[in-house]
Design a protein around this motif. Structure first.
Motif, short mmCIF file in Angstrom:
data_model
loop_
_atom_site.label_atom_id
_atom_site.label_comp_id
_atom_site.label_asym_id
_atom_site.label_seq_id
_atom_site.Cartn_x
_atom_site.Cartn_y
_atom_site.Cartn_z
N HIS A 76 0.94 -1.26 0.09
CA HIS A 76 0.08 -0.09 -0.03
C HIS A 76 0.91 1.31 -0.02
N SER B 24 0.33 3.77 1.51
CA SER B 24 0.33 4.30 3.10
C SER B 24 0.09 3.11 3.86
N CYS B 25 0.63 3.33 5.08
CA CYS B 25 0.25 2.21 6.11
C CYS B 25 -1.16 2.66 6.80
N ALA B 26 -1.45 3.72 6.71
CA ALA B 26 -3.01 4.28 7.28
C ALA B 26 -3.97 4.30 5.92
N ILE B 27 -4.77 3.25 5.73
CA ILE B 27 -5.44 3.02 4.73
C ILE B 27 -7.05 3.42 4.78
N SER B 28 -7.46 4.30 3.92
CA SER B 28 -8.84 4.82 4.08
C SER B 28 -9.41 4.89 2.59
N PRO B 29 -10.50 4.18 2.22
CA PRO B 29 -11.37 3.48 3.13
C PRO B 29 -10.99 1.91 3.01
N GLY B 30 -10.12 1.40 2.29
CA GLY B 30 -9.50 0.18 2.29
C GLY B 30 -10.64 -0.66 1.24
#
Lengths: 389, 421
Positions: free
Chosen positions: B14, B16-22
């Motif tokens: 990914h 980013s490690c912070a995923i939104s919305p996935g």
């Protein structure tokens, strides 16, 4: 184990997300698989781009590795600059025993945001519990940062617990905005979607709490800044009268002439409705909405309008079972449904009106068809009348 | 990661490690397959969040497709508590499964687990098998582990395989066929199905969208099957292996060679001479391709389409002279290495999983391509002055028709501001 035939109750976690939806200075990072986050974002109406998952993968489960979470915290801090970042566990991270408090402790010195862990999240519970926890965390955050908040002039009203997250929330909020301005010349501090920054709450001269789960936050405003608050879910005419009285008493300003015009008009409409209702067959209203709103709407329908109202409990309080199926509450064929979108849609034979969790067919386009406030009460009469014919 | 470093889909990073919305959960993929399966009880089991979302989504899907008249799957949500996770649930679960499978109108029960249940490794397979052997009825387990999967497609695939396993061998019905993998309405209008219906063939069922427990049990009556989307491929292979029912692939929708092979195989199976028509189609396609190549050859592109096979789609564009520089891999993944192996000979794009708009923006800041294929916010497309187009995402369209439509999409690509005019 509890078994649901159709509608399981919304979870503690979803309640938390729904409460945190309107907060502009908050981000949430969940240490869990990304599928749950996708579902969350589909179920939190409105802004949800401040909610993140780390996309928990197998190797993190096997080795208990939290490096990905730590990187996610740094990324969110850098990109969004939130004041508060809540780091939340997921059912899977709880099973592997990941210690999120320790992660927050380790990362706090590396980020600008205040880190707060929510770990473990209760495996079972209801939406209201999750909301309460969210508001409690917000209160704890404000207590922590209060000493560094600048002095501000108090000017306006903040509404807690009503925003775009709620079905028809923008319409309801617009009516509240109108009432405050037309009746008292007070401005609403929430933006057009009901959003606000927690750190801006200090500017409020009065707080109106629409969701009872938000009471811990309102109490904190009072404790920190002496801000008066009032809790009511504004369904019906009498709640509006009460609100006018409360604002006059607590803020010390008198209502303007528009209030008198509005209430006179509303009283006339209410009399016409009651007269019309006397000559019509009475039908039961099956009311099944979230508990915090149920009481107010029930009072309006039963006491002010004189209608028979039935409030089931199965939806909101899951029964303990040993594998027996929890059935849907029994709905009579003549019942008028005021309920969640799904329940309304599952009973197409009934007259029904969606009051929460809409399905596609309940999409609202107007932002000016309130069901709360004075105009909301008038709209309710318009809505119900054809069902009674 | 560059294309040449690719090992498997789940290893693609990914941004980013912070995923939104996935991406969607595979539980969603299971619900998609079962939504119209009357005669089946689907039981989701797991923590409150998982079963709430899965159950609600399945019910909403039924409503959206107008299925409230009994032509839908019966779903139950089994919500586990702390003590269930600690002490287990076998006795209660056995009782529930038995009650469900013995209901008058129930042909089969499928138990779908979520991540937490799988992490705990409770022996649910044993529970399911015990009930099945006691009642003599079909009870199956579909284990779902979101943390191991690339996308919800794997949930759909598992559900399809589970649904069609253990079928009885039935006598073939002459001139009948089944469609596999159609998760949306309208498969009967797709090019090969339309053609077969015109030739007097009977459509036995469209699995999963327009099927039910009874039709599934009669699947082995079909003379052959057509695969229109990847989630039906494994079932087609198993039907051929176990029952000798041949299949024709139309899921490789942007691979002209495979499409042509598919039509030739269909001609052979039906005894119809398709060759003149195939040649006519190829001739027409060649002339459209020449026009498209003249427009796009030498242009770079970012790829962000979710439901087509990504490497196949990128190869399709590369054959027109375009150069992929970045690919965001969505939900679908090529079922074999063929297209990827061919693509890596021609280009070496950067790969990311499932981009959100901020990732797209970050990548655009590193290099701006000429074209952007797939979903992008209009403001971003405008800001970077990108030519944009999207392939049709109706997952049941296939055949030369679909191929030509996609060529026309490329041909009609425009900048956002020109689109508004």
């Amino acid at each position: 184990m509890k078994v649901y035939e159709a509608l399981p109750p919304a979870s503690v976690r979803l309640g938390f997300y729904r409460a945190a939806g309107p907060w502009k200075d908050v981000a949430v990072v969940e240490f869990g698989p990304e599928g749950t986050m996708h579902y969350v974002q589909s179920n939190v109406r409105g802004e949800s781009s401040h909610f993140f998952a780390t996309g928990l993968k197998e190797r993190q489960i096997i080795f208990g590795d939290t490096e990905n979470l730590e990187k996610a915290i740094l990324e969110v801090d850098e990109q969004l600059h939130p004041g508060l970042m809540i780091v939340m566990s997921s059912p899977v991270s709880e099973i592997i025993g990941a210690d999120l408090r320790a992660v927050c402790f380790k990362m706090q010195s590396k980020v600008h945001a205040q880190l707060m862990a929510w770990d473990p999240v209760p495996v079972a519970g209801n939406e209201a519990q999750g909301k309460t926890i969210a508001y409690e965390k917000a209160a704890a955050y404000l207590k922590k940062i209060d000493s560094i908040l600048p002095a501000v002039e108090k000017n306006g009203v903040l509404v807690l617990g009503l925003s775009e997250v709620d079905y028809n929330g923008i319409s309801d909020l617009n009516e509240i905005r109108r009432m405050l301005m037309d009746w008292f010349g007070l401005k609403l501090l929430n933006d057009a979607f009901g959003r606000y920054a927690l750190s801006d709450a200090k500017k409020a001269q009065f707080v109106w709490v629409v969701d009872q789960e938000a009471l811990p936050l309102a109490s904190t405003f009072k404790e920190l800044w002496g801000t008066p608050w009032h809790y009511s879910v504004p369904y019906g005419f009498s709640v509006c009268r009460e609100l006018v009285h409360v604002i006059e008493q607590t803020i010390g300003i008198s209502h303007q002439v528009q209030w008198e015009k509005d209430i006179q008009e509303a009283e006339l409409i209410l009399r016409q409705f009651r007269t019309g209702l006397e000559s019509r067959r009475k039908r039961r209203i099956f009311l099944d909405i979230r508990p915090a709103r149920m009481k107010s709407l029930e009072t309006f329908l039963a006491t002010e309008l004189g209608m028979e109202v039935y409030c089931p409990s199965a939806q909101t309080s899951a029964l303990s079972t040993d594998g027996a199926v929890i059935k849907n509450p029994e709905i009579h064929k003549d019942d008028i449904l005021l309920a969640s979108g799904l329940l309304c849609a599952l009973h197409p034979e009934n007259n029904a009106f969606c009051m929460d969790d809409p399905v596609v067919r309940h999409k609202t386009f107007s932002h000016h068809l309130p069901l709360m406030g004075l105009r909301g009460a008038e709209n309710f009469l318009t809505l119900l009348y054809p069902f009674l014919l | 990661m560059r294309l040449h470093e690719y090992t498997k889909a789940t290893d693609v990073p990914h941004y980013s490690c912070a995923i939104s919305p996935g991406k969607h959960c595979p539980l969603f993929g299971v619900g998609v397959v079962f939504q119209g399966m009357a005669g089946v009880t689907l039981i989701y089991i797991g923590p409150q969040d998982c079963v709430y979302y899965a159950q609600t989504d399945t019910l909403l899907r039924q409503l959206a497709s107008g299925r409230t008249d009994g032509s839908q799957v019966r779903t139950l949500a089994v919500q586990l508590s702390d003590s269930d996770f600690i002490f287990g649930i076998r006795p209660q679960l056995e009782k529930l499964l038995e009650e469900e499978v013995l209901r008058d109108d129930t042909h089969a029960v499928f138990l779908v687990t979520s991540c937490s249940v799988e992490v705990l490794s409770e022996d649910l397979k044993g529970t399911v098998d015990a009930v099945s052997s006691r009642t003599g009825k079909r009870v199956s387990l579909i284990p779902i582990e979101n943390f191991k999967t690339f996308s919800y497609f794997e949930g759909s695939e598992k559900a399809m395989v589970s649904l069609t396993s253990g079928l009885k061998t039935l006598p073939r019905k002459s001139k009948s066929f089944a469609v596999l993998g159609a998760r949306k309405a309208g498969a009967e209008k797709s090019e090969p199905v339309r053609w077969l219906l015109e030739k007097g063939y009977t459509l036995q069922s469209i699995l999963p969208y327009e099927s039910n427990a009874e039709k599934v049990e009669h699947l082995t009556e079909a003379e052959f099957t057509l695969v229109v989307e990847g989630c039906g491929l494994e079932v087609a292979k198993r039907l051929e292996q176990n029952y000798g029912i041949p299949y024709v692939r139309f899921d490789k929708r942007l691979d002209l060679e495979h499409l042509t092979q598919g039509w030739r195989k269909l001609g052979k199976l039906t005894g119809e001479d398709c060759e003149p028509w195939i040649q006519e189609q190829l001739h027409e396609i060649t002339s459209i391709e020449a026009m498209v190549s003249a427009k796009v050859s030498g242009s770079t592109f970012f790829y962000n389409q979710k439901v087509l096979y990504p490497f196949e789609a990128a190869l399709f564009l590369t054959k027109l002279g375009m150069i992929p520089t970045c690919m965001f891999l969505g939900s679908a993944m090529d079922p074999d290495d063929e297209s990827r192996d061919a693509l890596v000979e021609k280009a070496d794009p950067i790969l990311w999983q499932n981009a959100n708009q901020s990732t797209i923006k970050n990548m655009l800041n590193t290099a701006i391509p000429d074209y952007f294929v797939g979903g992008i916010m209009s403001s971003i497309a405008q800001q970077y002055s990108l030519m944009t187009f999207t392939f049709p995402i109706n997952r049941v369209s296939t055949g030369f028709d679909f191929y030509k439509t996609c060529l026309h999409q490329v041909l009609s690509a425009k900048k956002w501001e020109e689109r508004i005019k």
